[in-house]
Write a protein that holds these residues in place. Structure first.
Motif, PDB file in Angstrom:
ATOM      1  N   LYS A  65      21.714  36.805  33.617  1.00  0.00           N
ATOM      2  CA  LYS A  65      22.127  35.446  33.985  1.00  0.00           C
ATOM      3  C   LYS A  65      23.124  35.420  35.128  1.00  0.00           C
ATOM      4  CE  LYS A  65      21.601  33.594  29.325  1.00  0.00           C
ATOM      5  NZ  LYS A  65      22.326  33.043  28.173  1.00  0.00           N
ATOM      6  N   GLU A  66      24.013  36.405  35.185  1.00  0.00           N
ATOM      7  CA  GLU A  66      25.097  36.428  36.165  1.00  0.00           C
ATOM      8  C   GLU A  66      24.714  37.347  37.322  1.00  0.00           C
ATOM      9  OE1 GLU A  66      28.756  37.378  34.086  1.00  0.00           O
ATOM     10  OE2 GLU A  66      28.602  35.567  32.849  1.00  0.00           O
ATOM     11  N   LYS A  67      24.101  36.767  38.325  1.00  0.00           N
ATOM     12  CA  LYS A  67      23.614  37.517  39.491  1.00  0.00           C
ATOM     13  C   LYS A  67      24.755  37.750  40.480  1.00  0.00           C
ATOM     14  CE  LYS A  67      19.388  36.908  38.004  1.00  0.00           C
ATOM     15  NZ  LYS A  67      18.689  37.960  37.338  1.00  0.00           N
ATOM     16  N   GLY A  68      24.674  38.832  41.242  1.00  0.00           N
ATOM     17  CA  GLY A  68      25.679  39.113  42.258  1.00  0.00           C
ATOM     18  C   GLY A  68      27.054  39.410  41.692  1.00  0.00           C
ATOM     19  N   TYR A  69      27.111  39.903  40.476  1.00  0.00           N
ATOM     20  CA  TYR A  69      28.352  40.142  39.735  1.00  0.00           C
ATOM     21  C   TYR A  69      29.246  41.140  40.468  1.00  0.00           C
ATOM     22  CZ  TYR A  69      31.182  41.615  35.685  1.00  0.00           C
ATOM     23  OH  TYR A  69      32.208  41.911  34.825  1.00  0.00           O
ATOM     24  N   ARG A  70      30.520  40.771  40.675  1.00  0.00           N
ATOM     25  CA  ARG A  70      31.547  41.657  41.242  1.00  0.00           C
ATOM     26  C   ARG A  70      32.845  41.379  40.515  1.00  0.00           C
ATOM     27  NH1 ARG A  70      31.008  43.689  46.397  1.00  0.00           N
ATOM     28  NH2 ARG A  70      32.672  45.046  45.696  1.00  0.00           N
ATOM     29  N   LEU A  71      33.531  42.421  40.067  1.00  0.00           N
ATOM     30  CA  LEU A  71      34.687  42.314  39.177  1.00  0.00           C
ATOM     31  C   LEU A  71      35.885  43.089  39.725  1.00  0.00           C
ATOM     32  CD1 LEU A  71      35.965  42.002  36.175  1.00  0.00           C
ATOM     33  CD2 LEU A  71      34.858  44.203  35.771  1.00  0.00           C
ATOM     34  N   VAL A  85      44.778  43.536  30.354  1.00  0.00           N
ATOM     35  CA  VAL A  85      44.354  43.401  31.742  1.00  0.00           C
ATOM     36  C   VAL A  85      44.104  41.938  32.073  1.00  0.00           C
ATOM     37  CG1 VAL A  85      43.286  45.688  31.836  1.00  0.00           C
ATOM     38  CG2 VAL A  85      41.892  43.728  31.267  1.00  0.00           C
ATOM     39  N   GLN A  86      44.313  41.634  33.351  1.00  0.00           N
ATOM     40  CA  GLN A  86      43.814  40.362  33.861  1.00  0.00           C
ATOM     41  C   GLN A  86      42.642  40.714  34.762  1.00  0.00           C
ATOM     42  OE1 GLN A  86      46.967  38.355  35.889  1.00  0.00           O
ATOM     43  NE2 GLN A  86      47.218  39.936  37.423  1.00  0.00           N
ATOM     44  N   PHE A  87      41.685  39.818  34.830  1.00  0.00           N
ATOM     45  CA  PHE A  87      40.500  40.120  35.614  1.00  0.00           C
ATOM     46  C   PHE A  87      39.994  38.875  36.311  1.00  0.00           C
ATOM     47  CE2 PHE A  87      39.087  39.017  31.404  1.00  0.00           C
ATOM     48  CZ  PHE A  87      38.070  38.111  31.637  1.00  0.00           C
ATOM     49  N   PHE A  88      39.212  39.139  37.333  1.00  0.00           N
ATOM     50  CA  PHE A  88      38.596  38.097  38.149  1.00  0.00           C
ATOM     51  C   PHE A  88      37.209  38.613  38.505  1.00  0.00           C
ATOM     52  CE2 PHE A  88      43.006  38.956  39.052  1.00  0.00           C
ATOM     53  CZ  PHE A  88      43.625  37.738  38.821  1.00  0.00           C
ATOM     54  N   TYR A  89      36.189  37.798  38.303  1.00  0.00           N
ATOM     55  CA  TYR A  89      34.879  38.210  38.783  1.00  0.00           C
ATOM     56  C   TYR A  89      34.110  37.006  39.282  1.00  0.00           C
ATOM     57  CZ  TYR A  89      32.648  37.136  34.174  1.00  0.00           C
ATOM     58  OH  TYR A  89      32.178  36.553  33.032  1.00  0.00           O
ATOM     59  N   GLU A  90      33.146  37.302  40.126  1.00  0.00           N
ATOM     60  CA  GLU A  90      32.303  36.261  40.703  1.00  0.00           C
ATOM     61  C   GLU A  90      30.849  36.584  40.413  1.00  0.00           C
ATOM     62  OE1 GLU A  90      35.256  35.247  44.454  1.00  0.00           O
ATOM     63  OE2 GLU A  90      33.374  36.292  44.859  1.00  0.00           O
ATOM     64  N   TYR A  91      30.066  35.525  40.285  1.00  0.00           N
ATOM     65  CA  TYR A  91      28.631  35.664  40.068  1.00  0.00           C
ATOM     66  C   TYR A  91      27.977  34.348  40.436  1.00  0.00           C
ATOM     67  CZ  TYR A  91      29.373  32.889  35.841  1.00  0.00           C
ATOM     68  OH  TYR A  91      29.709  31.885  34.975  1.00  0.00           O
ATOM     69  N   HIS A  92      26.671  34.372  40.559  1.00  0.00           N
ATOM     70  CA  HIS A  92      25.938  33.117  40.755  1.00  0.00           C
ATOM     71  C   HIS A  92      24.835  33.011  39.714  1.00  0.00           C
ATOM     72  CE1 HIS A  92      22.300  34.812  42.695  1.00  0.00           C
ATOM     73  NE2 HIS A  92      23.144  35.668  43.275  1.00  0.00           N
ATOM     74  N   ASP A  93      24.445  31.772  39.451  1.00  0.00           N
ATOM     75  CA  ASP A  93      23.377  31.526  38.483  1.00  0.00           C
ATOM     76  C   ASP A  93      22.023  31.536  39.194  1.00  0.00           C
ATOM     77  OD1 ASP A  93      23.101  29.010  39.737  1.00  0.00           O
ATOM     78  OD2 ASP A  93      24.132  27.942  38.114  1.00  0.00           O
ATOM     79  N   GLU A  94      20.972  31.231  38.436  1.00  0.00           N
ATOM     80  CA  GLU A  94      19.616  31.271  38.984  1.00  0.00           C
ATOM     81  C   GLU A  94      19.385  30.234  40.081  1.00  0.00           C
ATOM     82  OE1 GLU A  94      19.680  28.376  35.612  1.00  0.00           O
ATOM     83  OE2 GLU A  94      20.396  30.419  35.836  1.00  0.00           O
ATOM     84  N   ASN A  95      20.262  29.224  40.161  1.00  0.00           N
ATOM     85  CA  ASN A  95      20.146  28.192  41.196  1.00  0.00           C
ATOM     86  C   ASN A  95      20.998  28.488  42.422  1.00  0.00           C
ATOM     87  OD1 ASN A  95      18.407  26.559  39.575  1.00  0.00           O
ATOM     88  ND2 ASN A  95      20.207  25.929  38.417  1.00  0.00           N
ATOM     89  N   GLY A  96      21.728  29.611  42.414  1.00  0.00           N
ATOM     90  CA  GLY A  96      22.557  29.976  43.549  1.00  0.00           C
ATOM     91  C   GLY A  96      23.970  29.425  43.500  1.00  0.00           C
ATOM     92  N   GLN A  97      24.339  28.734  42.408  1.00  0.00           N
ATOM     93  CA  GLN A  97      25.709  28.224  42.272  1.00  0.00           C
ATOM     94  C   GLN A  97      26.647  29.380  41.951  1.00  0.00           C
ATOM     95  OE1 GLN A  97      27.462  25.060  42.493  1.00  0.00           O
ATOM     96  NE2 GLN A  97      29.069  26.614  42.377  1.00  0.00           N
ATOM     97  N   VAL A 142      32.360  43.513  49.801  1.00  0.00           N
ATOM     98  CA  VAL A 142      33.726  43.954  50.029  1.00  0.00           C
ATOM     99  C   VAL A 142      34.175  44.847  48.873  1.00  0.00           C
ATOM    100  CG1 VAL A 142      34.801  41.964  48.901  1.00  0.00           C
ATOM    101  CG2 VAL A 142      36.059  43.189  50.657  1.00  0.00           C
ATOM    102  N   ASP A 143      34.974  45.850  49.169  1.00  0.00           N
ATOM    103  CA  ASP A 143      35.577  46.679  48.139  1.00  0.00           C
ATOM    104  C   ASP A 143      36.592  45.810  47.403  1.00  0.00           C
ATOM    105  OD1 ASP A 143      37.062  48.460  46.595  1.00  0.00           O
ATOM    106  OD2 ASP A 143      37.459  49.843  48.239  1.00  0.00           O
ATOM    107  N   VAL A 144      36.410  45.585  46.113  1.00  0.00           N
ATOM    108  CA  VAL A 144      37.299  44.688  45.371  1.00  0.00           C
ATOM    109  C   VAL A 144      38.745  45.159  45.413  1.00  0.00           C
ATOM    110  CG1 VAL A 144      35.486  43.762  43.875  1.00  0.00           C
ATOM    111  CG2 VAL A 144      36.809  45.760  43.119  1.00  0.00           C
ATOM    112  N   GLU A 145      38.962  46.443  45.624  1.00  0.00           N
ATOM    113  CA  GLU A 145      40.328  46.965  45.696  1.00  0.00           C
ATOM    114  C   GLU A 145      41.058  46.491  46.946  1.00  0.00           C
ATOM    115  OE1 GLU A 145      42.089  48.443  43.322  1.00  0.00           O
ATOM    116  OE2 GLU A 145      40.316  48.140  42.103  1.00  0.00           O
ATOM    117  N   THR A 146      40.325  46.041  47.960  1.00  0.00           N
ATOM    118  CA  THR A 146      40.977  45.564  49.189  1.00  0.00           C
ATOM    119  C   THR A 146      41.352  44.098  49.103  1.00  0.00           C
ATOM    120  OG1 THR A 146      38.889  44.952  50.279  1.00  0.00           O
ATOM    121  CG2 THR A 146      39.669  47.237  50.567  1.00  0.00           C
TER     122      THR A 146
END
Length: 154
Positions: A65-71, A85-97, A142-146
């Motif tokens: 479900k979570e496409k393009g996942y980066r954490l 831990v605190q975390f942040f991640y991004e993803y898009h759904d099947e509609n590109g949102q 992008v390297d998430v560490e940067t």
């Protein structure tokens, strides 16, 4: 991940967090599940999960479900056999949102036996926010560490 065992120091806690970050960014349930005890307990949002097989099933569904996942995970606090831990991640759904998820995790690790150093409890609180393509932090591989996340980003 199991070779990094409690009690944690600042260095080993940070190593554990970054190891977890890198494993989750593989999006491979088999790799990720190996970091948890066979009877690990999870709370993920409103779901309760127990054991490696349920973890694998959950992650397979999640990544479908979570496409393009980066954490990115950041060490928040640690003591003895616990890490927050605190975390942040991004993803898009099947509609590109696109979405950004923010949250905190409370980890407890096994302190003895064959599964020493594996996570036996993961409690996660997560909020998702819709974002535009222009608001993404982890775009273009992008390297998430940067990426420095500060209060101005939140």
């Amino acid at each position: 991940m199991a070779h990094i065992v409690p009690p944690f120091t600042a260095a080993t806690a940070l190593e554990k967090v970054k190891f977890a970050q890198n494993a989750w960014n593989t999006m491979n349930p088999e790799i990720i599940a190996k970091a948890y005890t066979t009877d690990c307990i999870w709370r993920n949002r409103d779901q309760f999960i127990r054991g490696q097989e349920e973890i694998k099933t959950f992650l397979t569904t999640k990544y479908a479900k979570e496409k393009g996942y980066r954490l990115k995970k950041e060490l928040f606090a640690f003591q003895d056999n616990k890490i927050a831990v605190q975390f942040f991640y991004e993803y898009h759904d099947e509609n590109g949102q696109w979405y950004r998820a923010y949250g905190l995790e409370d980890w407890t690790f096994q302190v003895d036996g064959e599964e020493k150093g594996k996570m036996r409890k993961r409690m996660s609180s997560i909020n998702d926010v819709k974002i535009s393509e222009d608001e993404r932090w982890f775009a273009n591989n992008v390297d998430v560490e940067t990426v420095t996340i500060s209060e101005k980003h939140l």
